[in-house]
Every structure is written in C-alpha cells, then in structure tokens.
Motif scaffolding. Structure first.
Motif, mmCIF file in Angstrom:
data_model
loop_
_atom_site.group_PDB
_atom_site.id
_atom_site.type_symbol
_atom_site.label_atom_id
_atom_site.label_comp_id
_atom_site.label_asym_id
_atom_site.label_seq_id
_atom_site.Cartn_x
_atom_site.Cartn_y
_atom_site.Cartn_z
ATOM 1 N N VAL A 132 110.474 76.458 32.628
ATOM 2 C CA VAL A 132 109.415 75.487 32.386
ATOM 3 C C VAL A 132 109.299 74.524 33.561
ATOM 4 O O VAL A 132 108.189 74.191 34.014
ATOM 5 N N ASP A 133 110.423 74.067 34.084
ATOM 6 C CA ASP A 133 110.398 73.168 35.240
ATOM 7 C C ASP A 133 109.734 73.836 36.438
ATOM 8 O O ASP A 133 108.955 73.204 37.171
ATOM 9 N N ALA A 134 110.046 75.114 36.652
ATOM 10 C CA ALA A 134 109.440 75.829 37.775
ATOM 11 C C ALA A 134 107.930 75.945 37.598
ATOM 12 O O ALA A 134 107.154 75.779 38.542
ATOM 13 N N ALA A 135 107.488 76.232 36.358
ATOM 14 C CA ALA A 135 106.051 76.332 36.108
ATOM 15 C C ALA A 135 105.358 74.995 36.314
ATOM 16 O O ALA A 135 104.237 74.937 36.852
ATOM 17 N N LEU A 136 106.002 73.895 35.918
ATOM 18 C CA LEU A 136 105.412 72.576 36.125
ATOM 19 C C LEU A 136 105.325 72.239 37.610
ATOM 20 O O LEU A 136 104.333 71.663 38.080
ATOM 21 N N ASP B 38 105.091 74.415 40.071
ATOM 22 C CA ASP B 38 104.049 75.258 40.666
ATOM 23 C C ASP B 38 102.658 74.707 40.359
ATOM 24 O O ASP B 38 101.739 74.849 41.173
ATOM 25 N N GLY B 39 102.485 74.099 39.197
ATOM 26 C CA GLY B 39 101.191 73.539 38.840
ATOM 27 C C GLY B 39 101.015 72.100 39.267
ATOM 28 O O GLY B 39 100.011 71.475 38.923
ATOM 29 N N ASP B 40 101.976 71.558 40.023
ATOM 30 C CA ASP B 40 101.932 70.169 40.493
ATOM 31 C C ASP B 40 101.778 69.189 39.318
ATOM 32 O O ASP B 40 101.019 68.227 39.378
ATOM 33 N N VAL B 41 102.493 69.497 38.213
ATOM 34 C CA VAL B 41 102.490 68.612 37.050
ATOM 35 C C VAL B 41 103.682 67.678 37.151
ATOM 36 O O VAL B 41 104.809 68.120 37.354
ATOM 37 N N ARG B 42 103.417 66.388 36.984
ATOM 38 C CA ARG B 42 104.486 65.393 37.100
ATOM 39 C C ARG B 42 104.589 64.628 35.789
ATOM 40 O O ARG B 42 103.594 64.170 35.251
ATOM 41 N N LEU B 43 105.777 64.543 35.289
ATOM 42 C CA LEU B 43 106.014 63.941 33.991
ATOM 43 C C LEU B 43 106.752 62.621 34.149
ATOM 44 O O LEU B 43 107.614 62.464 35.018
ATOM 45 N N THR B 44 106.389 61.662 33.322
ATOM 46 C CA THR B 44 107.129 60.411 33.229
ATOM 47 C C THR B 44 107.550 60.222 31.787
ATOM 48 O O THR B 44 106.958 60.792 30.868
ATOM 49 N N MET B 45 108.546 59.417 31.591
ATOM 50 C CA MET B 45 109.070 59.201 30.237
ATOM 51 C C MET B 45 109.078 57.708 29.944
ATOM 52 O O MET B 45 109.582 56.907 30.732
ATOM 53 N N GLY B 46 108.495 57.350 28.820
ATOM 54 C CA GLY B 46 108.508 55.960 28.397
ATOM 55 C C GLY B 46 109.505 55.746 27.284
ATOM 56 O O GLY B 46 109.774 56.657 26.502
ATOM 57 N N GLY B 47 110.019 54.554 27.178
ATOM 58 C CA GLY B 47 111.001 54.236 26.139
ATOM 59 C C GLY B 47 110.391 53.390 25.040
ATOM 60 O O GLY B 47 109.329 52.803 25.197
ATOM 61 N N GLU C 219 123.065 77.756 26.878
ATOM 62 C CA GLU C 219 122.757 78.443 28.126
ATOM 63 C C GLU C 219 121.352 79.047 28.088
ATOM 64 O O GLU C 219 120.606 78.982 29.082
ATOM 65 N N ALA C 220 120.971 79.601 26.943
ATOM 66 C CA ALA C 220 119.622 80.154 26.828
ATOM 67 C C ALA C 220 118.570 79.050 26.930
ATOM 68 O O ALA C 220 117.515 79.224 27.570
ATOM 69 N N LEU C 221 118.842 77.891 26.313
ATOM 70 C CA LEU C 221 117.911 76.772 26.415
ATOM 71 C C LEU C 221 117.799 76.266 27.845
ATOM 72 O O LEU C 221 116.711 75.917 28.317
ATOM 73 N N ASP C 222 118.929 76.210 28.543
ATOM 74 C CA ASP C 222 118.901 75.784 29.950
ATOM 75 C C ASP C 222 118.068 76.732 30.794
ATOM 76 O O ASP C 222 117.282 76.295 31.657
ATOM 77 N N ARG C 223 118.217 78.019 30.572
ATOM 78 C CA ARG C 223 117.431 78.987 31.352
ATOM 79 C C ARG C 223 115.937 78.830 31.066
ATOM 80 O O ARG C 223 115.107 78.877 31.975
#
Length: 618
Positions: A330-334, A336-345, A321-325
């Motif tokens: 972190v998601d909110a900060a990203l 707000d900064g218009d940061v977009r993440l992609t994930m490669g395999g 639960e602490a990790l989720d919070r």
C-alpha cells in the motif's frame, strides 16, 4: 489423548492460551536394581484453580503393577510395584492447562477472621490442628517472630505483607541437592530454594496460630505480550518447572496460595500436585532402590498449542508479517501515485481538579465541562490563532442518545488574516448574557442585511405542538409537565422547559443561507417546526407558506399535490421540476401565472481561502 482433548476444548469455545507441559524423569542404572514401591505424585491436585484439560502418566518398564489412590490429605498418587529387577525407570507426564487469568484475590473472608489475630471456628479447629502445630523454633526464627507486628490489622493485608517480606529478606537460589533446609538454616544463609522459603513461611504462620500447609506443583511461566512498566518484567521465554509454595487456610476463603519466592499470591501459573502438612509427604517421586550407579536425565518444556487473539496480542507473528507485507504494498502504491498522508490527533482533556467525577469519565454533560471547554478553546485561540473565529455548535450524535452533543470549534486562516477581531463578543459560558429569542432574531436580521438577503427570510422556529401535546396527554392525572416525575432526568427537564416557555412562542430563529433563499418577500416567512425539544429546524425548503404544498413525492413531510404553487427546484432541493415551465426556468410560478424573476440571484461566491480548524467537544 492430550491433543484430542485440547482440540475438543477449542471447539467448545475455550478462549485462552492452552499450554502443553511435558515432564520427563529418567533413571538409568549400570546394573539391574531392585525397586521398592514407587509413589508418584504428578497428577494435579483436586483443588487446582488452573483448569487441567488433559493429563497422562506413562511409566517404564511396562512390567509393573499400579494402584491409583488418594492420600489422607486428598492428593492423587500412583503406587507402582516392579516385580523384577530393572535397568531403568522412566516417568513421563503430559498435561494441557487452560491458562485463563484469574484474580487471586477473588474470595471473601468471614467477618470473624477479617482482622488478625483471629481464631478458627470451633467446628473446624480440631481438623486444622495438624496445620497449626509448629516445629520447635530456634533462636533465629524466634527473633524473626519477635519482629512481627501483631497489633490488629486486616488479615489479608497482614499475610500479603509477611509474604512480601520473605521475598525481600530471603534470596532465591537454585539448589540441586535433595532435602529442605530448616528455618534456622534458611534464615542463617539469607537465601534458599523455593521449597526452603516455603517451609520457612509455613513455620512462621503456624507459630502465629494460622493454619498453613506445604505445596509442591508445576510453575508454568509464559512470556508476557507486553513488558510491565511498573512491576517485574516477567520471563523472557516460556518455561515450566517443579515449584513449591505455601497455602493458608482463611475462614470464608479456604486455602489461599502464597508464593514467597515471588512475594505474590499464586495464580493461573501455579498448578498444585500435592498439599500436605509436611514437605516429606509432598515429594513428586518417592521410593527406594538397591545400590547402583545412576545416570539421571530430566527434561521439562511447555508449548503453546492454542491461543486466541487478545488486546495485548491481536495477531500471531505470521499474521503480523502478512499485514506488514500488505502495508508495504500500500505504501508503494501511495508513493507511485504521489499521495501524501497526514495524521491528526484528538487529545482528551480532563479537569485536574475533579478528574474522577462522572462528567470526565462517562457522562455526556456535567456542571463544569462546558466552562472548562470554553476556557480551553479560548486559550487555544490565544496561542495558535489570535484572529480565529470561535464557533459553539452541534457535535457528535452517539447511538442511544436523544440529542447531539456540543462542540466548541476554532477556525482561522493560515495566511494570518483575522477572521474575528473581537473575542469579547462571544459570550462566556460562565457569564450571564441575558439573551433570548428577541436578540436571536435581531442578530439574524443583521446577518441577513450584511449578506444581502431579505430580512423577511428570518423565520421563527417552534417546538412541534403535536408532539408535546401528545406527551402531555400521556402523563398521569396526578402530575403536570413542570413535575412530570419521568425517570429520565434529561427528558423531565426538557418537558418542564418547553411548557414553561409555551408552545406558541418561538424557541429560536433560522436564516437559510442558500442561493434559493433569495426569493421575493411575498412568499417568505413560513413557520417552521423543529425536532421535538431540540430547537433544531428540520423543515423542507419547498414549503414557504403554511398554505403551500410541496409537489415532490419524495418530500418526507408532505405527500399531497396542489396547483397553488409549482416549484422549479435548484440542485439543493428535492422538489420536483415545474411541469409547466421550460427546462431552463429557475423561478417560482404561482397557479395564477404571475411571474417572479430571479435575476437578482447572486452568482456563486469564490471559494474561501484555506483554513484550519480546532475543536473542543464533550
């Protein structure tokens, strides 16, 4: 006492789930009753493979006498005598068990007993006689025994199959009435409690002349961290209860538990309390009392008092639960900064024809891995990037390995423009291109011409002679480099290859493609020594001739100073600035002050268009 011992176990490094079991049995009588001696068998047996860290037994009324004993079969028992009439009898058991998982098949079988049917050694045959004597078999049990295949078979497999058969044919029920069904009753009903099916298995084994005994104990079931995909899902909650099973004596292995209720061998969840030839001697509580109406209460529970992080459950619920919070922040900060993440395999491919060989599991290289990777990267090119460029080069360098691994890469442009038009010019791994250093030199000179770089910049790359001569000198007198007898096959093969080619012949050619390579041809052509055996050049760009010395104190190869040539370095080089040239100078100046202009240096090329990359590596 339980908590103290449990904490002590944790401090000593116990890395497992510690389960605390509480067992309450409470009889309330509507009138004073006279109790006969009460025999309580609620202490874990000496042969329990599940470690019991603490155990306590509390009996009320307190006015009693107690004798702690062991029965003829080695089980612990407590005999309580109450000198006065009582209105209640309360028995409480608390224990802490270490639920470390163990392999129930971790045992050996004597060679004489590996195949069923077998007989016991003469020296223990009489001791096991009471465990091999069956009760008279009725017609249903006789029919069941007749259906058992008695042809020679592996003993362990035979017992496992028989135990699993009872699990399939005898349905499990919860039966609150006292006593144990006879084998005839259990077979006729096709169902029974744990004690009924266990006693049935005991009688079947004894009729097969296999020593077997009845066991009563605790069953501690903990909710699994992950639900099994191909087996029983397990319990949905943690629970514990009294249970019964069977144990079989196998020469070499000893007493091995079989649970016909589950069809499995017993494990860390089974804590034996009593193991006896007959079920009547294994009752958890036995004794007599004068007549009275009885109010009976029974309670059992299990609590996890300690558990360490593990692969299937690395964190507690609170930690998750602490990790989720934190992740939500972190998601909110990203956002707000218009940061977009992609994930490669990074998918892993193995050969379908030989997927168990070492090269597809542990080995870095193998006879077929490069051929398969070549085929795979070409198929990826056909599918995703018909105009893509294939590049076969250096991959990851893992700690402890002498050389980097290889990587097959594919580069293409997202605008569809082809980067490479003819894939047939890239030699296949399983082909014989018959190329050598001469072809490498010719190719690099052609590349230099296309890039506008003087062809004299193409230089040979040699093995370091000092390194290999030192290795040759360390070999015993009776061996030579072609048969060095080194233990490391990679090192042995490399030494033979290097000395077969010779240290005076180039192992390859190199063309530095940087702005500072556009130097006058009069100072080009330096010999470069590579990393021993690797064929990779690791030379300093300031060293342009064998008689040229770098002025930089930071150069890892040369520490001397000379006035022959002083170099004004570009940002890509670590050579110190020329102290005799103005700050704006970007040229080489010999000591004779002959000036070389560098106006021929081309301006930086514009950045290439966006590209995508795929790779296949070892």
């Amino acid at each position: 006492m339980c908590q103290g011992l449990a904490v002590h176990a944790i401090l000593r490094g116990t890395m497992a789930i510690l389960a605390a079991v509480h067992h309450l049995t409470h009889y309330k009588y509507d009138r004073p009753v006279v109790l006969g001696p009460q025999v309580i068998r609620l202490q874990p047996a000496p042969h329990s493979r599940t470690k019991v860290l603490s155990h306590s037994l509390k009996v009320e009324p307190a006015n009693h006498f107690v004798n702690l004993q062991q029965d003829p079969y080695g089980n612990f028992l407590a005999r309580f005598v109450f000198p006065e009439p009582v209105t209640e009898l309360k028995i409480e058991v608390d224990l802490v068990a270490d639920m470390t998982v163990y392999n129930p098949f971790d045992f050996f079988v004597e060679e004489s007993a590996e195949t069923f049917p077998f007989d016991y050694p003469e020296e223990i045959r009489e001791d096991l006689a009471i465990y091999r004597a069956p009760e008279p078999a009725g017609p249903l049990l006789s029919n069941f025994l007749a259906s058992i295949d008695r042809s020679p078979a592996n003993t362990v497999n035979f017992l496992v199959d028989l135990n699993a058969r009872l699990r399939r044919e005898i349905a499990y029920i919860v039966r609150m009435d006292t006593g144990v069904y006879s084998p005839e009753e259990t077979l006729a009903a096709g169902k029974g409690s744990c004690r009924d099916s266990s006693w049935l298995l005991v009688q079947i084994l004894r009729n097969l002349r296999i020593a077997a005994r009845f066991v009563s104990g605790y069953l501690i079931q903990l909710k699994p961290d992950l639900v099994s995909l191909d087996g029983p899902p397990g319990t949905a909650i943690d629970f514990t209860d009294l249970h019964a099973w069977c144990e079989v004596y196998i020469p070499g292995a000893g007493w091995i538990g079989f649970d016909p209720t589950s069809g499995l061998l017993t494990g860390e969840s089974h804590v034996p309390l009593a193991a006896t030839p007959h079920f009547r001697n294994a009752a958890p509580i036995s004794g007599t009392a004068s007549f009275a109406n009885v109010d009976f209460n029974f309670d059992m529970r299990v609590d996890r008092i300690a558990e360490h992080p593990r692969i299937t459950k690395p964190f507690s619920d609170e930690s998750w639960e602490a990790l989720d919070r934190l992740g939500e922040k972190v998601d909110a900060a990203l956002r707000d900064g218009d940061v977009r993440l992609t994930m490669g395999g990074e998918p892993t491919f193995v050969s379908i024809d030989d997927f168990e060989s070492a090269e597809w599991n542990t080995a870095a290289v193998g006879p077929a891995k490069r051929d398969k990777a070549d085929e795979l990267i070409r198929r990826l090119r056909e599918r995703f990037a018909p105009g893509g460029f294939l590049h076969y080069g250096q991959g990851k360098w893992y700690p402890g390995e002498s050389l980097p691994r290889w990587t097959f890469s594919l580069y293409w442009r997202i605008d569809g423009e082809p980067v490479w038009r003819d894939p047939s010019l890239i030699a296949r791994e399983n082909g014989n291109a018959a190329v050598g250093p001469e072809q490498a030199e010719s190719l690099l000179k052609a590349v230099a011409g296309e890039l506008g770089i003087d062809k004299a910049m193409v230089s040979e790359a040699y093995e370091d002679p000092g390194e290999w001569l030192l290795k040759e000198g360390k070999l015993p007198d009776n061996v030579d480099p072609s048969n060095s007898k080194l233990e490391d096959p990679e090192e042995r093969s490399r030494m033979a290859r290097v000395f077969e080619r010779g240290l005076t012949k180039p192992s390859g050619y190199v063309l530095p493609v940087q702005r500072w390579t556009a130097r006058p041809p009069a100072i080009a052509g330096a010999r470069r020594n590579g990393r021993p055996g690797a064929g990779a050049c690791s030379w300093c760009p300031a060293i342009l001739r064998l008689d040229t010395v770098c002025r930089s104190a930071r150069c890892p190869m040369f520490r001397q100073r000379s006035s022959l040539i002083s170099c004004r370095s570009t940002p890509q080089c670590h050579v110190a600035r020329c102290r005799r040239a103005p700050k704006s100078c970007r040229k080489l100046r010999p000591a004779a002050r002959t000036k070389w202009r560098v106006s021929s240096l081309r301006p930086p090329s514009p950045p290439p268009p966006p590209s995508r990359t795929a790779s296949s590596s070892d």
